[in-house]
Design a protein around this motif. Structure first.
Motif, mmCIF file in Angstrom:
data_model
loop_
_atom_site.group_PDB
_atom_site.id
_atom_site.type_symbol
_atom_site.label_atom_id
_atom_site.label_comp_id
_atom_site.label_asym_id
_atom_site.label_seq_id
_atom_site.Cartn_x
_atom_site.Cartn_y
_atom_site.Cartn_z
ATOM 1 N N PHE A 1 37.982 52.224 37.440
ATOM 2 C CA PHE A 1 39.404 52.268 35.936
ATOM 3 C C PHE A 1 40.171 53.771 36.547
ATOM 4 C CE2 PHE A 1 37.267 49.358 32.522
ATOM 5 C CZ PHE A 1 37.031 48.671 33.509
ATOM 6 N N GLN A 2 39.213 54.703 36.944
ATOM 7 C CA GLN A 2 39.560 56.248 37.121
ATOM 8 C C GLN A 2 40.683 55.711 38.106
ATOM 9 O OE1 GLN A 2 36.641 58.824 37.264
ATOM 10 N NE2 GLN A 2 38.026 60.412 37.133
ATOM 11 N N LYS A 3 39.556 55.387 39.201
ATOM 12 C CA LYS A 3 40.523 55.169 40.521
ATOM 13 C C LYS A 3 41.736 54.192 40.749
ATOM 14 C CE LYS A 3 36.555 55.402 43.371
ATOM 15 N NZ LYS A 3 35.222 55.821 44.739
ATOM 16 N N LEU A 4 41.505 53.007 39.978
ATOM 17 C CA LEU A 4 42.779 52.712 39.649
ATOM 18 C C LEU A 4 43.193 52.480 39.206
ATOM 19 C CD1 LEU A 4 41.758 48.399 40.817
ATOM 20 C CD2 LEU A 4 42.563 50.317 42.310
ATOM 21 N N GLN A 5 43.296 53.205 38.118
ATOM 22 C CA GLN A 5 44.460 54.339 37.523
ATOM 23 C C GLN A 5 44.930 52.859 36.283
ATOM 24 O OE1 GLN A 5 48.017 56.174 38.942
ATOM 25 N NE2 GLN A 5 46.564 57.331 39.794
ATOM 26 N N VAL A 6 43.962 52.143 36.150
ATOM 27 C CA VAL A 6 43.892 51.595 34.623
ATOM 28 C C VAL A 6 42.757 51.748 33.522
ATOM 29 C CG1 VAL A 6 44.568 49.704 36.747
ATOM 30 C CG2 VAL A 6 42.359 50.136 35.911
ATOM 31 N N ASN A 7 42.759 51.473 32.347
ATOM 32 C CA ASN A 7 42.623 50.949 31.229
ATOM 33 C C ASN A 7 41.611 50.350 31.093
ATOM 34 O OD1 ASN A 7 44.307 53.895 30.339
ATOM 35 N ND2 ASN A 7 45.762 51.828 29.666
ATOM 36 N N ASP A 8 41.702 48.644 31.592
ATOM 37 C CA ASP A 8 40.683 47.962 30.948
ATOM 38 C C ASP A 8 40.098 47.080 32.005
ATOM 39 O OD1 ASP A 8 42.724 46.228 30.616
ATOM 40 O OD2 ASP A 8 42.890 46.971 28.888
ATOM 41 N N ARG A 9 39.566 46.133 31.648
ATOM 42 C CA ARG A 9 39.126 45.477 31.919
ATOM 43 C C ARG A 9 40.557 44.260 33.060
ATOM 44 N NH1 ARG A 9 33.167 44.907 32.243
ATOM 45 N NH2 ARG A 9 32.586 42.606 33.196
ATOM 46 N N THR A 10 41.104 43.650 32.198
ATOM 47 C CA THR A 10 42.115 42.829 32.503
ATOM 48 C C THR A 10 42.977 43.569 33.818
ATOM 49 O OG1 THR A 10 41.639 41.667 29.911
ATOM 50 C CG2 THR A 10 43.670 41.757 31.355
ATOM 51 N N GLU A 11 44.155 44.981 33.131
ATOM 52 C CA GLU A 11 44.573 45.477 34.278
ATOM 53 C C GLU A 11 43.740 45.782 35.664
ATOM 54 O OE1 GLU A 11 45.385 49.193 33.041
ATOM 55 O OE2 GLU A 11 46.550 48.499 30.291
ATOM 56 N N ALA A 12 42.734 45.272 35.458
ATOM 57 C CA ALA A 12 42.091 46.110 36.658
ATOM 58 C C ALA A 12 42.104 44.678 37.133
ATOM 59 C CB ALA A 12 40.563 46.712 36.761
ATOM 60 N N ALA A 13 42.202 43.331 36.832
ATOM 61 C CA ALA A 13 41.799 42.471 37.364
ATOM 62 C C ALA A 13 43.272 41.510 37.481
ATOM 63 C CB ALA A 13 41.025 41.205 36.223
ATOM 64 N N VAL A 14 44.536 42.546 37.031
ATOM 65 C CA VAL A 14 45.529 41.473 37.219
ATOM 66 C C VAL A 14 45.785 42.645 38.839
ATOM 67 C CG1 VAL A 14 48.109 42.397 37.486
ATOM 68 C CG2 VAL A 14 46.652 42.042 35.131
ATOM 69 N N LEU A 15 45.056 43.620 38.973
ATOM 70 C CA LEU A 15 46.470 44.417 40.539
ATOM 71 C C LEU A 15 44.934 43.817 41.937
ATOM 72 C CD1 LEU A 15 45.841 48.162 39.240
ATOM 73 C CD2 LEU A 15 47.512 46.889 39.689
ATOM 74 N N ALA A 16 43.511 43.079 41.316
ATOM 75 C CA ALA A 16 42.505 42.909 42.000
ATOM 76 C C ALA A 16 43.224 41.261 42.193
ATOM 77 C CB ALA A 16 41.655 42.144 41.448
ATOM 78 N N VAL A 17 44.018 40.631 42.092
ATOM 79 C CA VAL A 17 44.864 39.051 42.108
ATOM 80 C C VAL A 17 45.657 39.494 43.001
ATOM 81 C CG1 VAL A 17 46.285 37.461 41.316
ATOM 82 C CG2 VAL A 17 43.675 38.340 39.833
ATOM 83 N N LYS A 18 46.969 40.821 42.073
ATOM 84 C CA LYS A 18 48.313 41.100 43.522
ATOM 85 C C LYS A 18 47.603 41.914 45.081
ATOM 86 C CE LYS A 18 50.921 43.657 41.105
ATOM 87 N NZ LYS A 18 51.452 44.782 40.944
#
Length: 237
Positions: free
Chosen positions: A216-233
Motif C-alpha cells: 500500500f505504501q509503495k503503490l500509494q494506495v489506501n486499500d485492497r481494492t485500489e491496489a487490485a485496480v492498479l494490478a489489473v492495469k
C-alpha cells in the motif's frame, strides 16, 4: 410521507473501547427485512447490532452517534439513497466500513457504490453464511467484494482507465515492489483473503499483513481494492 424509523439498541451509545464484538448498524426501509437480518446476526456472539434505521438521513445521524464498525446498507431507498449515504459517512464516520446490500446486480451501481466509499457489496439473494462471513472479513480486512462482482468491477476499472502520463509514474511505483510483494499483490487482486495467502505461501498471516502494508505504501494506495485496480492495469492478473 412515511416517517423513517430509527432504532438504537438498549444500552448502546458511544463506541466501547474494550468491546470485542463487531458493532453493526442495519439500514433498510423494509422492517421485515431488517428483522430477518437482525434475527440471523443474533445467533453470532461476535456481531452486535447496535442500531437500525429505515432511511438514509437517519442512518447518517445515527452513525455519528453510535459509531458502528460496519453498516449493512440498502442501496435503493427512497429519499437519500445508499450512494449518498456512503458519501456523507466518509466525512462524519470515516472509520466505519459499509457493505451495500441490494437486489441489484447492475455493474454501474457497483462501481458507483465503491467509488462512494463502500467496502463490500452483496446481493440480497446471498446466503446467510456468506453474509456473516463478509461482515467479519470486511471488519478485519477492510475491503471485500462478492467474488463474481469483484471480477466484473476490476474489469470495468481496467476498461475505463486511460493510460496517460500516469502510466510511467505507476510503472515506477511497481518497480519498487519486491518479488514477494508482487506475488502477494497478485493474490490480493485475485480476491484471496490473508489467511488463504498465508497458507498458499507457507508464511504467517502477520507476515502477509506486513507485506500488504508495504505494498500500500509503495503503490500509494489506501486499500485492497485500489491496489487490485492498479494490478489489473499493469497486467499482473
Amino acid at each position: 410521507m412515511q416517517r423513517e424509523e430509527i432504532t438504537t439498541m438498549p444500552g448502546e451509545g458511544q463506541r466501547r473501547d474494550h468491546a470485542p464484538n463487531i458493532r453493526l448498524m442495519l439500514v433498510d426501509d423494509h422492517l421485515l427485512f431488517r428483522e430477518g437480518i437482525h434475527s440471523l446476526l443474533r445467533k453470532h456472539s461476535d456481531i452486535e447490532v447496535v442500531a437500525e434505521a429505515s432511511g438514509g438521513r437517519q442512518a447518517v445521524e445515527l452513525a455519528s452517534d453510535t459509531l458502528p464498525d460496519v453498516i449493512l446498507l440498502d442501496l435503493n431507498m427512497p429519499g437519500m439513497d445508499g450512494i449518498e449515504v456512503c458519501q456523507r459517512l466518509r466525512s462524519c464516520s470515516a472509520s466505519t466500513r459499509i457493505i451495500i446490500l441490494t437486489i441489484s446486480r447492475d455493474l454501474s451501481s457497483i462501481v458507483e457504490a465503491v467509488r462512494a466509499g463502500a467496502s463490500g457489496y452483496l446481493t440480497k439473494d446471498t446466503g446467510s453464511s456468506e453474509l456473516v462471513d463478509t461482515v467479519r472479513r470486511v471488519y478485519h480486512e477492510g475491503n471485500l467484494l462478492e467474488p463474481i462482482l469483484a471480477d466484473r468491477l476490476l474489469a470495468e476499472f481496467s476498461h475505463l482507465s486511460n493510460l496517460t502520463e500516469k502510466e510511467g509514474f505507476e510503472a515506477g511505483l511497481f518497480a519498487t515492489l519486491s518479488p514477494r510483494e508482487t506475488e502477494i499483490l497478485k493474490l490480493v487482486a485475485g480476491g484471496k483473503a490473508n489467511k488463504v495467502i498465508a497458507a498458499e505461501l507457507n508464511i504467517s498471516e502477520h507476515t502477509v499483513r506486513n507485506h500488504i502494508s508495504n505494498i500500500f505504501q509503495k503503490l500509494q494506495v489506501n486499500d485492497r481494492t485500489e491496489a487490485a485496480v492498479l494490478a489489473v492495469k499493469r497486467g499482473l492478473i
